[in-house]
Structure formats: structure tokens, C-alpha cells
Motif scaffolding. Structure first.
Motif, PDB file in Angstrom:
ATOM      1  N   HIS A  94       0.832  -1.209   0.000  1.00 45.15           N
ATOM      2  CA  HIS A  94       0.000   0.000   0.000  1.00 45.15           C
ATOM      3  C   HIS A  94       0.860   1.250   0.000  1.00 45.15           C
ATOM      4  CE1 HIS A  94       0.983  -0.652   4.242  1.00 45.15           C
ATOM      5  NE2 HIS A  94       0.813   0.655   4.425  1.00 45.15           N
ATOM      6  N   ASP A  96       0.415   4.816   2.018  1.00 41.35           N
ATOM      7  CA  ASP A  96      -0.378   5.176   3.195  1.00 41.35           C
ATOM      8  C   ASP A  96      -1.579   6.056   2.831  1.00 41.35           C
ATOM      9  OD1 ASP A  96       1.103   3.725   5.033  1.00 41.35           O
ATOM     10  OD2 ASP A  96       2.502   5.378   5.406  1.00 41.35           O
ATOM     11  N   TRP A 242       9.661   7.411   5.054  1.00 44.81           N
ATOM     12  CA  TRP A 242       9.479   7.150   3.622  1.00 44.81           C
ATOM     13  C   TRP A 242       8.701   8.262   2.959  1.00 44.81           C
ATOM     14  CZ3 TRP A 242       7.600   3.331   7.103  1.00 44.81           C
ATOM     15  CH2 TRP A 242       6.219   3.270   7.253  1.00 44.81           C
TER      16      TRP A 242
HETATM   17 MN    MN Z   1       1.783   1.911   5.792  1.00 43.52          MN
END
Ligand code: MN
Ligand code: OGA
Length: 272
Positions: A94, A96, A242
Motif C-alpha cells: 500500500h 499510506d 518514507w
Molecule cells: Mn503503511
């Protein structure tokens, strides 16, 4: 601050930085540039407190309250908790909260409790995946828009008995959906990246359902081919940051025992 690359497509380690102390503007700028350059940063941060964690998140922008993860509460609502003991493992690829109109631009996740072995996190570069598409596929995808829907996660649990029909109906009625281009442009680098994922992306708008399913299946598989990935084996106290505009990720659900992460996400904006 020393930066060492960890993967061919993405990932770098940052040493020589004490993130438990406040960072000056120049250091924050350097860290942000490193994030844009490498998409995933691994920063040793033993003992990072929730206050320090939030402060570090705020260095990148406004921090959000996560849409569905529990959080530390009372003054710490922006520190969400990913706890395997509560059944939360994030073990499907995924980006986020891609069901939001403006998904977070980045997430800072700190290891609080790690299993003895396993529970690595995989990351994939969405720009490396895009670059590797054929010119024909790039042309086909141009201008397509996909629906990202939070209720897709409830549907998956519903299918396997983890959610009741009423919970699934409520999730659909809550209508947490957003449209996003299938190919997005990174606001800092200008790089194009694929922006679909098997957790939240329901379908490509306006396509016949079987065509949409086939294209999404291809894109989701293509996005996570090994050359586009970095696999992180967590060490105690690791903080990972990230760039949610350039990556997908998933946790390998191969562990026994307890895995608990604290996470802070930075609000994303239109075009970013
Ligand atoms: Mn995540
Ligand atoms: C998250 C997530 C990955 C991890 O916090 O959004 O997916 O390694 N976590 O815990």
C-alpha cells in the motif's frame, strides 16, 4: 550526516544524526533532500520519545491524525500505533491512506517492539516501476484516474470472516474514497510514478470492469518486481522515513511474537 545507499532503486541509511535533539534548519533541509533523493531513509534513533517523534515529523510539515490506526491519545493523537497484538500488521502492499484526497507526503515509523526474527518491511519505488513500463503501456495509462477506497480493506476482511456484513456496509456508507491519477508526478523531482495499490485501489474510472481488473492486476504485480524494491530488516530503535509520494510498502507477515511501531505521518497537499 552521512548518507549510504541501501538499494539500487531506493533506500539510504543516515548516520551521524541525533534525531532525539532538535535539528537546525540546514539539517532538516538536508534530510528532506535525502528523502526526496532516496525515498526511504533509515535513521538509528534509539530511545526516540513520542514528543521527539512528533517534533521530527513537524520538521517536515503539519502532522496528521491517522484515519484508522489507534493512537497514543491525549496530546499524542498524531502518534499512531501499529500493533500486531491488535491485529494490525500492514502486510499488503500500500501507499499510506491513498483513499484520502491528499494522502500524507511521508511517514516516520519507529520500532518500539520487534519480533525476535522476521517482520521485515518491503518498499517499492513507484518511479522505478513507471520507468520500466513499455512506451505503449505508458501511453495507455496517460490520463487514467483510479478510485482509492478505504472500504476495500473491510471488504477483504469481510470475505474471510474478519468483518460482519454490517461492518462492510458501514464502511461503504462512510464513503472514504478519492480519485487519483494512475500516473502521478512527484512535486519535487518531477518524476512520474505509478500510483495504484492492491490495498485501496478499487478500479480505474470509466473502464469496463474486466479491463480495469486486468490492468490493475498487471500494474500491482509490475510495481513490486524485485529491481524496484528495498527490503528492510529492522534493528532496535530504527526510525524509517518514507516518501509516500514515491513508494509503496508492506510488512512481511512471517513473524511470531510482538511487533509494535509508533508512526507519525506528515500531511500531504494538493499536487503533492
Ligand atoms: Mn503503511
Ligand atoms: C505504516 C506501515 C510498516 C512497518 O506504518 O504505515 O505500513 O514496517 N508500517 O511497520
Amino acid at each position: 550526516m552521512r548518507i549510504t545507499r541501501l538499494g539500487s532503486a531506493l533506500g539510504a541509511r543516515v548516520d551521524g544524526l541525533d534525531v532525539t535533539a532538535g535539528l537546525d534548519a540546514g539539517t532538516v533541509e538536508g534530510l528532506y533532500q535525502a528523502l526526496v533523493d532516496h525515498a526511504v531513509l533509515v535513521i538509528p534513533a534509539p530511545g526516540l520519545t513520542p514528543d521527539q517523534h512528533m517534533a521530527l515529523g513537524r520538521a517536515f510539515g503539519e502532522i496528521e491524525v491517522h484515519a484508522f490506526f489507534p493512537n497514543l491519545g491525549s496530546g499524542y493523537e498524531q502518534v499512531s500505533v501499529l500493533d500486531s497484538a491488535q491485529g494490525n500488521t500492514a502486510s499488503m502492499w500500500h501507499t499510506d491512506e491513498s483513499f484520502l484526497p491528499h494522502p500524507p507526503m511521508g511517514t516516520l515509523t519507529h520500532a518500539e517492539v520487534l519480533p525476535e526474527v522476521g517482520g521485515d518491511t518491503l518498499f517499492a519505488s513507484t518511479s522505478a516501476a513507471y520507468d520500466a513500463l513499455s512506451p505503449n503501456m505508458k501511453a495507455y495509462l496517460e490520463g487514467l484516474v483510479a478510485v482509492h477506497d478505504l472500504s476495500r480493506t473491510t471488504e477483504l476482511r469481510f470475505r474471510f470472516g474478519g468483518a460482519t456484513p454490517q461492518q462492510y456496509a458501514d464502511a461503504i456508507a462512510a464513503d472514504r474514497r478519492s480519485l487519483h491519477p494512475v500516473v502521478r508526478t512527484h512535486p519535487e523531482t518531477g518524476a512520474k510514478g505509478l500510483f495504484v495499490n492492491p490495498t485501496y485501489t478499487r478500479h480505474i474510472a470509466g473502464l469496463p470492469p474486466d479491463e480495469s481488473d486486468a490492468v490493475l492486476q498487471f500494474l500491482c504485480r509490475h510495481s513490486v518486481k524485485e529491481p524496484f524494491t528495498y527490503r528492510h530488516r529492522w534493528a532496535d530503535g530504527d526510525l524509517l522515513v518514507w516518501d509516500n509520494r514515491a513508494t509503496m510498502h508492506m510488512v512481511l507477515n512471517d513473524f511470531e511474537g510482538h511487533r509494535l511501531m509508533h508512526r507519525v505521518s506528515v500531511v500531504g497537499h494538493a499536487g503533492g
